[in-house]
Design a protein around this motif. Structure first.
Motif, mmCIF file in Angstrom:
data_model
loop_
_atom_site.group_PDB
_atom_site.id
_atom_site.type_symbol
_atom_site.label_atom_id
_atom_site.label_comp_id
_atom_site.label_asym_id
_atom_site.label_seq_id
_atom_site.Cartn_x
_atom_site.Cartn_y
_atom_site.Cartn_z
ATOM 1 N N TRP A 106 101.023 -39.028 51.016
ATOM 2 C CA TRP A 106 100.061 -38.860 52.096
ATOM 3 C C TRP A 106 100.670 -39.255 53.437
ATOM 4 O O TRP A 106 100.430 -38.594 54.442
ATOM 5 C CB TRP A 106 98.826 -39.704 51.800
ATOM 6 C CG TRP A 106 97.786 -39.556 52.860
ATOM 7 C CD1 TRP A 106 96.830 -38.603 52.929
ATOM 8 C CD2 TRP A 106 97.640 -40.368 54.019
ATOM 9 N NE1 TRP A 106 96.090 -38.769 54.068
ATOM 10 C CE2 TRP A 106 96.562 -39.833 54.748
ATOM 11 C CE3 TRP A 106 98.312 -41.486 54.511
ATOM 12 C CZ2 TRP A 106 96.138 -40.391 55.946
ATOM 13 C CZ3 TRP A 106 97.892 -42.030 55.712
ATOM 14 C CH2 TRP A 106 96.815 -41.493 56.411
ATOM 15 N N PHE A 108 93.074 -38.076 52.566
ATOM 16 C CA PHE A 108 93.070 -39.417 51.973
ATOM 17 C C PHE A 108 91.828 -39.622 51.101
ATOM 18 O O PHE A 108 91.904 -40.118 49.981
ATOM 19 C CB PHE A 108 93.107 -40.456 53.091
ATOM 20 C CG PHE A 108 93.339 -41.863 52.625
ATOM 21 C CD1 PHE A 108 94.621 -42.334 52.459
ATOM 22 C CD2 PHE A 108 92.286 -42.710 52.341
ATOM 23 C CE1 PHE A 108 94.853 -43.619 52.033
ATOM 24 C CE2 PHE A 108 92.501 -43.998 51.910
ATOM 25 C CZ PHE A 108 93.794 -44.452 51.760
ATOM 26 N N ILE A 117 97.070 -32.691 47.762
ATOM 27 C CA ILE A 117 97.969 -33.054 48.859
ATOM 28 C C ILE A 117 98.724 -31.820 49.331
ATOM 29 O O ILE A 117 98.860 -31.575 50.531
ATOM 30 C CB ILE A 117 98.963 -34.165 48.404
ATOM 31 C CG1 ILE A 117 98.254 -35.509 48.273
ATOM 32 C CG2 ILE A 117 100.136 -34.262 49.357
ATOM 33 C CD1 ILE A 117 98.136 -36.293 49.548
#
Lengths: 458, 105
Positions: A76, A230, A325
């Protein structure tokens, strides 16, 4: 435990870097720190240590999820690197994210209800701020307020449940409560069951399972993109791991009380998530509904409640997070380029940047559960665990739901390869994003091959 | 009959349940963000009351320690919540949550 201290120290260090002016160097330090966290927590494998008078318990489950969360956090940070360069309050963002990670690690390793509460709050309080971090953007403000109100509301339910359970059992310790249930089976007051149900409502809010999901799409859409990424990956993983840990250690013996409710919740979540996602124009909002739908699949593991559940949840959250992601990275590059998050922005990407289009395709296929991507094996093991416990109906519903899922994931793929957009200029990708995409693509394929190994870990 | 200082334990449970439900209804029905905050606080304080009652009834201090945790976290939560509200007030000149309808479908 050492990993927890390292993460907290890293958070404090980033705050100090503002004062002592080494802001520019903090990014590599944080990345190294996260790798260190993975190594440190992996060293606790098979040690089963208890800490602070049984407040925390680092069993293999906690270690595996700590490693997973730290790894996703690492990916991330690579994804959000551009975002942080634009922001003026870089260190505040870093510190908040790191403290949120501390909360996430507590949530996967608690052995006491008070630690569950503190973990959830540490995670949530940081995220309320992060969701609203675009101060002048009304969407971001709205997302922050909705997230805050719903989060605090859910915490109220969770706490009332904890209080009732404490009143009946006289303890906050998960093991003591589990022992109480086995000792007094058939003789447990209704107050205890009320407590269990209230805790379930509180946790369902956190994992955004229907009918408590309504805040999620708005919050995901309004927050800055990297914060959405996130929330969709790390927060989801931590919340689900906490949910499962609570029910597996504590309430697995009274499944007759909550089993039917989770069953209905899972069906609702699968239906609402998948069907609503089909008519979303914004890709960000589509991914939000897709994350609701994935919570529905993960509820299957809680329904199954057998020895395969923990492993399949670990694998599923890993597969889901890596694919998400990837999708969010591509989306962030597209939004940077065209300032448009609608599905039209992807038109003609197959020609404008074949690599990005390929990455997005793989991510979508993995989320949809097409073999040989990781997502397929995740679903396979999850359904298998549910079938082992005789949950045939819910598996049928889940299979139908994932067929609906294929439709909306393919919408993005079709836009990329078969439609041509007004803008046909090539899309530039920074080196770090390329690196991240290659890493996640390799993982999506490799995890499929080593799925058996991961499942056997827990 | 189990009592704490001559008051039956059930009364404490009833009182906190009523306070909690008032809080929940406040969150669901009121439209002013500040009043919703107050309702959430009411829910948390209902929990505090319940924990204290149980803790005193059982003679076990763990419940009261938990109350301290809740109070500390609630204070932090209000700080964050009011900050968010101030930002919204600067942008919309209102604390009515009906103004917050930009995100739909």
């Amino acid at each position: 435990m050492k990993s927890l201290i390292l993460l907290s120290g890293l958070g404090v260090l980033t705050l100090l870097s503002e004062i002592f002016n080494f802001k520019r160097k903090i990014f590599p330090v944080v990345l190294l720190g996260l790798l260190g966290t993975i190594v440190l927590s992996a060293m606790y494998w098979n040690t089963n240590k208890h800490y602070f008078n049984d407040m925390m318990f680092f069993d293999n489950y906690a270690v595996a999820f700590t490693c997973l969360i730290s790894f996703i956090a690492f990916a991330w940070f690579l994804l959000s690197q551009n975002y942080f360069n634009e922001e003026t309050n870089l260190t505040d963002h870093f510190a908040l994210i790191l403290f949120a990670l501390v909360g996430a690690v507590i949530m996967v390793s608690y052995q006491n209800m008070s630690m569950l509460f503190l973990g959830i709050e540490t995670l949530s309080l940081s995220l309320y701020v992060l969701a609203g971090s675009r101060k002048n953007d009304l969407h971001s403000n709205e997302a922050a307020l909705k997230y805050f109100l719903m989060g605090a509301f859910a915490t109220g339910f969770l706490l009332f449940g904890i209080a009732l359970i404490y009143g009946v059992t006289g303890s906050f310790n998960l093991q003591t409560i589990a022992n109480y249930i086995t000792l007094n089976s058939g003789n447990i007051p209704a107050l205890f069951y009320t407590g269990v149900l209230l805790m379930m409502v509180g946790m369902a809010f956190k994992i955004s399972a229907a009918p408590f999901h309504f805040w999620a799409p708005d919050v995901y859409q309004g927050s800055p993109l990297v914060i959405t990424a996130f929330m969709a990956t790390i927060v989801k993983t931590a919340a689900f791991a906490a949910f499962f840990r609570l029910f597996f250690t504590c309430f697995s013996t009274i499944e007759s009380v909550w089993g039917n409710i989770i069953f209905v919740m899972a069906i609702l979540t699968l239906a609402v998530g998948n069907i609503t996602a089909t008519y979303q124009e914004s890709v960000k909002r589509m991914l939000a509904y897709s994350s609701i739908a994935h919570a529905g699949y993960m509820l299957l593991a809680i329904l199954a409640m057998n020895k395969f559940s923990a492993g399949s949840i670990l694998f599923y959250t890993a597969a889901y997070s890596v694919a998400s992601i990837t999708a969010f990275t591509v989306l962030s590059i597209i939004i940077n380029k065209s300032n448009n998050e609608a599905i039209d922005a992807f038109n003609g990407l197959g020609k404008r940047n074949p690599f990005l289009a390929f990455a997005m395709t793989v991510a979508m296929l993995s989320l949809a559960g097409i073999p040989p991507m990781a997502g397929f094996f995740g679903k396979y093991y999850l359904f298998n665990a549910a079938l082992q416990s005789g949950q045939t109906t819910i598996v049928l519903v889940a299979v139908l739901a994932s067929l609906v899922g294929v439709y909306y994931y393919f919408k993005a793929i079709i836009a990329m390869y078969f439609k041509s957009g007004s803008d046909s200029s090539p899309v530039e990708v920074s080196f770090i994003h390329k690196l991240l995409l290659v890493l996640t693509l390799v993982l999506i394929f490799a995890m499929g091959l080593m799925s058996d190994f991961v499942i056997r870990l827990l | 009959m189990s009592t704490i200082q001559a008051i039956p334990l059930n009364w404490y449970i009833l009182l906190s349940a009523v306070l909690f439900v008032i809080g929940v209804l406040g969150v669901l029905y009121r439209r002013n963000a500040i009043i919703i905050f107050m309702s959430v606080e009411l829910m948390l304080n209902a929990v505090n009351l319940l924990l204290t009652a149980f803790s005193s009834y059982r003679g076990d201090s763990a419940g009261q320690v938990f109350v301290f945790f809740i109070m500390a976290v609630a204070a932090a939560e209000v700080a964050v919540g009011l900050a968010i509200l101030i930002v919204i007030y600067r942008n919309t000149n209102s604390t009515d949550i009906n103004f917050l309808n930009k995100l739909k479908w």
